[in-house]
Design a protein around this motif. Structure first.
Motif, PDB file in Angstrom:
ATOM      1  N   TYR A  93      28.235 152.002  24.377  1.00 53.18           N
ATOM      2  CA  TYR A  93      27.545 150.742  24.135  1.00 53.18           C
ATOM      3  C   TYR A  93      27.787 149.786  25.301  1.00 53.18           C
ATOM      4  O   TYR A  93      28.928 149.561  25.705  1.00 53.18           O
ATOM      5  CB  TYR A  93      28.023 150.119  22.824  1.00 53.18           C
ATOM      6  CG  TYR A  93      27.440 150.819  21.615  1.00 53.18           C
ATOM      7  CD1 TYR A  93      27.814 152.118  21.280  1.00 53.18           C
ATOM      8  CD2 TYR A  93      26.500 150.185  20.799  1.00 53.18           C
ATOM      9  CE1 TYR A  93      27.268 152.777  20.194  1.00 53.18           C
ATOM     10  CE2 TYR A  93      25.953 150.830  19.696  1.00 53.18           C
ATOM     11  CZ  TYR A  93      26.334 152.131  19.408  1.00 53.18           C
ATOM     12  OH  TYR A  93      25.796 152.766  18.327  1.00 53.18           O
ATOM     13  N   TYR A  94      26.699 149.218  25.813  1.00 51.02           N
ATOM     14  CA  TYR A  94      26.772 148.326  26.963  1.00 51.02           C
ATOM     15  C   TYR A  94      26.314 146.922  26.582  1.00 51.02           C
ATOM     16  O   TYR A  94      25.273 146.745  25.947  1.00 51.02           O
ATOM     17  CB  TYR A  94      25.873 148.831  28.090  1.00 51.02           C
ATOM     18  CG  TYR A  94      26.285 150.154  28.680  1.00 51.02           C
ATOM     19  CD1 TYR A  94      25.785 151.349  28.173  1.00 51.02           C
ATOM     20  CD2 TYR A  94      27.174 150.212  29.751  1.00 51.02           C
ATOM     21  CE1 TYR A  94      26.157 152.566  28.716  1.00 51.02           C
ATOM     22  CE2 TYR A  94      27.556 151.424  30.301  1.00 51.02           C
ATOM     23  CZ  TYR A  94      27.043 152.594  29.773  1.00 51.02           C
ATOM     24  OH  TYR A  94      27.418 153.799  30.310  1.00 51.02           O
ATOM     25  N   CYS A  95      27.084 145.971  27.027  1.00 56.03           N
ATOM     26  CA  CYS A  95      26.719 144.570  26.865  1.00 56.03           C
ATOM     27  C   CYS A  95      25.789 144.170  28.010  1.00 56.03           C
ATOM     28  O   CYS A  95      25.956 144.618  29.143  1.00 56.03           O
ATOM     29  CB  CYS A  95      27.997 143.725  26.895  1.00 56.03           C
ATOM     30  SG  CYS A  95      27.740 141.955  26.881  1.00 56.03           S
ATOM     31  N   ASN A  96      24.838 143.300  27.711  1.00 54.77           N
ATOM     32  CA  ASN A  96      23.893 142.808  28.715  1.00 54.77           C
ATOM     33  C   ASN A  96      23.713 141.311  28.559  1.00 54.77           C
ATOM     34  O   ASN A  96      23.567 140.809  27.438  1.00 54.77           O
ATOM     35  CB  ASN A  96      22.548 143.519  28.569  1.00 54.77           C
ATOM     36  CG  ASN A  96      21.491 142.970  29.491  1.00 54.77           C
ATOM     37  OD1 ASN A  96      20.587 142.268  29.072  1.00 54.77           O
ATOM     38  ND2 ASN A  96      21.603 143.301  30.767  1.00 54.77           N
ATOM     39  N   VAL A  97      23.732 140.600  29.684  1.00 53.64           N
ATOM     40  CA  VAL A  97      23.522 139.149  29.680  1.00 53.64           C
ATOM     41  C   VAL A  97      22.488 138.806  30.734  1.00 53.64           C
ATOM     42  O   VAL A  97      22.613 139.222  31.886  1.00 53.64           O
ATOM     43  CB  VAL A  97      24.837 138.402  29.965  1.00 53.64           C
ATOM     44  CG1 VAL A  97      24.577 136.904  30.113  1.00 53.64           C
ATOM     45  CG2 VAL A  97      25.839 138.646  28.856  1.00 53.64           C
ATOM     46  N   ARG A  98      21.488 138.015  30.341  1.00 54.02           N
ATOM     47  CA  ARG A  98      20.420 137.596  31.263  1.00 54.02           C
ATOM     48  C   ARG A  98      20.284 136.088  31.217  1.00 54.02           C
ATOM     49  O   ARG A  98      20.375 135.474  30.155  1.00 54.02           O
ATOM     50  CB  ARG A  98      19.101 138.261  30.873  1.00 54.02           C
ATOM     51  CG  ARG A  98      19.147 139.777  30.942  1.00 54.02           C
ATOM     52  CD  ARG A  98      17.904 140.424  30.388  1.00 54.02           C
ATOM     53  NE  ARG A  98      18.037 141.877  30.418  1.00 54.02           N
ATOM     54  CZ  ARG A  98      17.159 142.717  29.886  1.00 54.02           C
ATOM     55  NH1 ARG A  98      16.079 142.255  29.286  1.00 54.02           N
ATOM     56  NH2 ARG A  98      17.365 144.025  29.958  1.00 54.02           N
ATOM     57  N   GLY A  99      20.077 135.520  32.386  1.00 55.12           N
ATOM     58  CA  GLY A  99      19.912 134.075  32.425  1.00 55.12           C
ATOM     59  C   GLY A  99      19.539 133.594  33.803  1.00 55.12           C
ATOM     60  O   GLY A  99      19.146 134.383  34.681  1.00 55.12           O
TER      61      GLY A  99
END
Length: 119
Positions: A93-99
């Protein structure tokens, strides 16, 4: 640079629960979407769940009703509560953050945490 630290993976029996956490740090600003993806052996990485800054969630059909994504904006942390786990949930499981925006837009990934569902 945005750093993401994941925790909470492990081995669990079918029907069990796990809670994943992902904390973002570094040059983070205007976080938009935080979420989770997973990759099983021999498969492509796929969406699990996302949460927007306004709290809107989106889930893969396979996890609806079993998984809940949430975020703490003050802590820049996203969570994934996984209940009624099945063997087919086994994956990294991979965490992803976009901004950000314009030339300062970012799309960052965590290192991944293994979730194994097995008796």
């Amino acid at each position: 640079q945005v750093q993401l630290v994941e925790s909470g993976g492990g081995l669990v029996q079918p029907g069990g629960s796990l809670r994943l956490s992902c904390a973002a740090s570094g040059r983070i600003f205007s976080i938009n979407t935080m979420g989770w993806y997973r990759q099983a052996p021999g498969m492509e990485r796929a969406l699990v769940a996302t949460v927007t800054s306004g709290g809107t969630t989106n889930y893969a059909d396979s996890v609806k009703g079993r998984f809940t994504a949430s975020r703490d904006n003050a802590k820049n942390t996203v969570y994934l509560q996984m209940n009624s786990l099945k063997s087919e949930d086994t994956a990294v499981y991979y965490c992803n953050v976009r901004g950000g925006s314009g030339t300062l837009k970012y799309d960052s990934w965590g290192q991944g945490t293994q979730v194994t569902v097995s008796s």
